[in-house]
Design a protein around this motif. Structure first.
Motif, PDB file in Angstrom:
ATOM      1  N   CYS A 106       0.810  -1.224   0.000  1.00  0.00           N
ATOM      2  CA  CYS A 106       0.000   0.000   0.000  1.00  0.00           C
ATOM      3  C   CYS A 106       0.842   1.273   0.000  1.00  0.00           C
ATOM      4  CB  CYS A 106      -1.003  -0.020   1.153  1.00  0.00           C
ATOM      5  SG  CYS A 106      -2.361  -1.169   0.802  1.00  0.00           S
ATOM      6  N   ASN A 107       2.037   1.245   0.578  1.00  0.00           N
ATOM      7  CA  ASN A 107       2.906   2.427   0.494  1.00  0.00           C
ATOM      8  C   ASN A 107       3.318   2.684  -0.947  1.00  0.00           C
ATOM      9  OD1 ASN A 107       2.861   3.119   3.215  1.00  0.00           O
ATOM     10  ND2 ASN A 107       4.531   1.703   3.690  1.00  0.00           N
ATOM     11  N   ARG A 108       3.673   1.624  -1.667  1.00  0.00           N
ATOM     12  CA  ARG A 108       4.024   1.759  -3.089  1.00  0.00           C
ATOM     13  C   ARG A 108       2.795   2.179  -3.889  1.00  0.00           C
ATOM     14  NH1 ARG A 108       6.083   3.550  -7.132  1.00  0.00           N
ATOM     15  NH2 ARG A 108       6.677   2.223  -8.873  1.00  0.00           N
ATOM     16  N   MET A 109       1.630   1.673  -3.512  1.00  0.00           N
ATOM     17  CA  MET A 109       0.406   2.045  -4.216  1.00  0.00           C
ATOM     18  C   MET A 109       0.127   3.537  -4.078  1.00  0.00           C
ATOM     19  SD  MET A 109      -0.740  -0.342  -6.039  1.00  0.00           S
ATOM     20  CE  MET A 109      -1.964   0.806  -6.593  1.00  0.00           C
ATOM     21  N   LYS A 110       0.463   4.121  -2.940  1.00  0.00           N
ATOM     22  CA  LYS A 110       0.274   5.563  -2.767  1.00  0.00           C
ATOM     23  C   LYS A 110       1.154   6.344  -3.738  1.00  0.00           C
ATOM     24  CE  LYS A 110      -1.305   5.283   1.984  1.00  0.00           C
ATOM     25  NZ  LYS A 110      -1.007   5.511   3.396  1.00  0.00           N
ATOM     26  N   GLU A 111       2.361   5.848  -3.978  1.00  0.00           N
ATOM     27  CA  GLU A 111       3.253   6.477  -4.967  1.00  0.00           C
ATOM     28  C   GLU A 111       2.660   6.351  -6.369  1.00  0.00           C
ATOM     29  OE1 GLU A 111       7.030   4.539  -4.543  1.00  0.00           O
ATOM     30  OE2 GLU A 111       7.277   5.218  -2.463  1.00  0.00           O
ATOM     31  N   LEU A 112       2.146   5.177  -6.681  1.00  0.00           N
ATOM     32  CA  LEU A 112       1.536   4.954  -7.993  1.00  0.00           C
ATOM     33  C   LEU A 112       0.276   5.802  -8.158  1.00  0.00           C
ATOM     34  CD1 LEU A 112       2.067   1.106  -8.150  1.00  0.00           C
ATOM     35  CD2 LEU A 112       3.225   2.815  -9.576  1.00  0.00           C
ATOM     36  N   LEU A 113      -0.459   5.984  -7.075  1.00  0.00           N
ATOM     37  CA  LEU A 113      -1.634   6.845  -7.108  1.00  0.00           C
ATOM     38  C   LEU A 113      -1.223   8.280  -7.442  1.00  0.00           C
ATOM     39  CD1 LEU A 113      -4.700   7.202  -6.639  1.00  0.00           C
ATOM     40  CD2 LEU A 113      -4.149   7.661  -4.244  1.00  0.00           C
ATOM     41  N   ALA A 114      -0.139   8.751  -6.851  1.00  0.00           N
ATOM     42  CA  ALA A 114       0.359  10.097  -7.164  1.00  0.00           C
ATOM     43  C   ALA A 114       0.746  10.191  -8.635  1.00  0.00           C
ATOM     44  CB  ALA A 114       1.542  10.446  -6.264  1.00  0.00           C
ATOM     45  N   ASP A 115       1.346   9.125  -9.182  1.00  0.00           N
ATOM     46  CA  ASP A 115       1.672   9.103 -10.613  1.00  0.00           C
ATOM     47  C   ASP A 115       0.403   9.225 -11.455  1.00  0.00           C
ATOM     48  OD1 ASP A 115       4.372   8.798 -10.069  1.00  0.00           O
ATOM     49  OD2 ASP A 115       4.401   6.642 -10.511  1.00  0.00           O
ATOM     50  N   ALA A 116      -0.644   8.503 -11.051  1.00  0.00           N
ATOM     51  CA  ALA A 116      -1.910   8.548 -11.786  1.00  0.00           C
ATOM     52  C   ALA A 116      -2.530   9.945 -11.704  1.00  0.00           C
ATOM     53  CB  ALA A 116      -2.878   7.497 -11.254  1.00  0.00           C
ATOM     54  N   GLU A 117      -2.463  10.568 -10.533  1.00  0.00           N
ATOM     55  CA  GLU A 117      -2.992  11.927 -10.380  1.00  0.00           C
ATOM     56  C   GLU A 117      -2.247  12.896 -11.298  1.00  0.00           C
ATOM     57  OE1 GLU A 117      -2.432  12.223  -6.151  1.00  0.00           O
ATOM     58  OE2 GLU A 117      -4.504  11.581  -5.730  1.00  0.00           O
ATOM     59  N   ASN A 118      -0.924  12.757 -11.369  1.00  0.00           N
ATOM     60  CA  ASN A 118      -0.128  13.603 -12.261  1.00  0.00           C
ATOM     61  C   ASN A 118      -0.461  13.335 -13.723  1.00  0.00           C
ATOM     62  OD1 ASN A 118       1.254  14.933 -10.202  1.00  0.00           O
ATOM     63  ND2 ASN A 118       2.861  13.387 -10.130  1.00  0.00           N
ATOM     64  N   PHE A 119      -0.751  12.097 -14.034  1.00  0.00           N
ATOM     65  CA  PHE A 119      -1.117  11.727 -15.400  1.00  0.00           C
ATOM     66  C   PHE A 119      -2.428  12.415 -15.792  1.00  0.00           C
ATOM     67  CE2 PHE A 119      -1.597   8.935 -19.042  1.00  0.00           C
ATOM     68  CZ  PHE A 119      -0.298   8.546 -19.335  1.00  0.00           C
ATOM     69  N   VAL A 120      -3.382  12.428 -14.880  1.00  0.00           N
ATOM     70  CA  VAL A 120      -4.661  13.106 -15.139  1.00  0.00           C
ATOM     71  C   VAL A 120      -4.427  14.607 -15.342  1.00  0.00           C
ATOM     72  CG1 VAL A 120      -6.901  13.744 -14.134  1.00  0.00           C
ATOM     73  CG2 VAL A 120      -6.082  11.381 -13.976  1.00  0.00           C
ATOM     74  N   THR A 121      -3.646  15.206 -14.478  1.00  0.00           N
ATOM     75  CA  THR A 121      -3.364  16.635 -14.594  1.00  0.00           C
ATOM     76  C   THR A 121      -2.690  16.955 -15.924  1.00  0.00           C
ATOM     77  OG1 THR A 121      -3.178  16.862 -12.203  1.00  0.00           O
ATOM     78  CG2 THR A 121      -2.132  18.575 -13.538  1.00  0.00           C
ATOM     79  N   THR A 122      -1.706  16.168 -16.286  1.00  0.00           N
ATOM     80  CA  THR A 122      -1.002  16.376 -17.554  1.00  0.00           C
ATOM     81  C   THR A 122      -1.946  16.221 -18.735  1.00  0.00           C
ATOM     82  OG1 THR A 122       1.100  15.683 -16.605  1.00  0.00           O
ATOM     83  CG2 THR A 122       0.903  15.532 -19.003  1.00  0.00           C
ATOM     84  N   THR A 123      -2.817  15.227 -18.657  1.00  0.00           N
ATOM     85  CA  THR A 123      -3.786  15.009 -19.734  1.00  0.00           C
ATOM     86  C   THR A 123      -4.703  16.224 -19.889  1.00  0.00           C
ATOM     87  OG1 THR A 123      -3.744  12.622 -19.373  1.00  0.00           O
ATOM     88  CG2 THR A 123      -5.653  13.515 -20.536  1.00  0.00           C
ATOM     89  N   LYS A 124      -5.207  16.719 -18.766  1.00  0.00           N
ATOM     90  CA  LYS A 124      -6.106  17.886 -18.823  1.00  0.00           C
ATOM     91  C   LYS A 124      -5.377  19.111 -19.362  1.00  0.00           C
ATOM     92  CE  LYS A 124      -9.322  16.475 -15.220  1.00  0.00           C
ATOM     93  NZ  LYS A 124      -9.824  16.778 -13.873  1.00  0.00           N
ATOM     94  N   LEU A 125      -4.146  19.292 -18.964  1.00  0.00           N
ATOM     95  CA  LEU A 125      -3.384  20.427 -19.479  1.00  0.00           C
ATOM     96  C   LEU A 125      -3.156  20.279 -20.981  1.00  0.00           C
ATOM     97  CD1 LEU A 125      -0.759  20.950 -16.630  1.00  0.00           C
ATOM     98  CD2 LEU A 125      -2.653  22.464 -17.250  1.00  0.00           C
ATOM     99  N   PHE A 126      -2.818  19.058 -21.402  1.00  0.00           N
ATOM    100  CA  PHE A 126      -2.612  18.807 -22.828  1.00  0.00           C
ATOM    101  C   PHE A 126      -3.888  19.105 -23.613  1.00  0.00           C
ATOM    102  CE2 PHE A 126      -2.978  16.087 -26.542  1.00  0.00           C
ATOM    103  CZ  PHE A 126      -1.843  16.454 -27.236  1.00  0.00           C
ATOM    104  N   LEU A 127      -5.004  18.710 -23.053  1.00  0.00           N
ATOM    105  CA  LEU A 127      -6.285  18.885 -23.743  1.00  0.00           C
ATOM    106  C   LEU A 127      -6.862  20.294 -23.566  1.00  0.00           C
ATOM    107  CD1 LEU A 127      -7.886  15.467 -22.792  1.00  0.00           C
ATOM    108  CD2 LEU A 127      -6.991  16.132 -25.033  1.00  0.00           C
ATOM    109  N   GLY A 128      -6.195  21.120 -22.743  1.00  0.00           N
ATOM    110  CA  GLY A 128      -6.675  22.481 -22.536  1.00  0.00           C
ATOM    111  C   GLY A 128      -7.855  22.563 -21.602  1.00  0.00           C
ATOM    112  N   LYS A 129      -8.029  21.543 -20.756  1.00  0.00           N
ATOM    113  CA  LYS A 129      -9.141  21.521 -19.808  1.00  0.00           C
ATOM    114  C   LYS A 129      -8.586  21.715 -18.408  1.00  0.00           C
ATOM    115  CE  LYS A 129     -11.961  18.407 -22.484  1.00  0.00           C
ATOM    116  NZ  LYS A 129     -13.191  19.124 -22.652  1.00  0.00           N
ATOM    117  N   ARG A 130      -9.297  22.482 -17.585  1.00  0.00           N
ATOM    118  CA  ARG A 130      -8.838  22.698 -16.208  1.00  0.00           C
ATOM    119  C   ARG A 130      -9.923  22.398 -15.235  1.00  0.00           C
ATOM    120  NH1 ARG A 130      -4.221  26.943 -16.631  1.00  0.00           N
ATOM    121  NH2 ARG A 130      -3.796  26.602 -18.788  1.00  0.00           N
TER     122      ARG A 130
END
Length: 130
Positions: A106-130
């Protein structure tokens, strides 16, 4: 962009948001196998949303990863680190769901969750959505 492509982008972003919420809940409950699945699908849906900007429709998992890498990572539209994170999540998902490996703790999963959150943010920025 066609209305169909925009609808697909909106759908994929909604799916990514839902998967991210599910991953958080599963991690809180120490259900790491299910959390790994949801982290992977968060990134998968984000990759699908970005691919829809290039008029790529629904596709199987392996095709999405290859197309995402070719269209966004190799071209420099998305930083390489996100390609690596998606690749790692894909491998962990396969090892956990289809292989004989236990899910990350679960500690590693929290790191992976942060990666997923960053992926969502990057996707929204790429798509011009905030």
């Amino acid at each position: 962009m066609t209305p169909e492509a925009q609808n697909l982008i909106d759908l994929r972003l909604a799916q990514a948001a839902e998967s991210l919420k599910e991953a958080r809940l599963l991690i809180d409950q120490k259900m790491c196998r299910g959390a790994m699945d949801r982290v992977y699908f968060t990134m998968f849906y984000c990759a699908c949303a970005m691919l829809a900007t290039k008029e790529f429709g629904p596709s199987r998992d392996a095709n999405v990863a290859a197309k995402f890498h070719r269209e966004f990572i190799r071209t420099g539209l998305i930083p390489r680190e996100f390609g690596g994170r998606f690749k790692q999540a894909t491998q962990l998902h396969q090892d956990t769901d289809l292989g004989s490996h236990a899910p990350p703790d679960c500690n590693r999963m929290k790191e992976l969750l942060a990666d997923a959150e960053n992926f969502v943010t990057t996707t929204k920025l790429f798509l011009g959505k905030r």
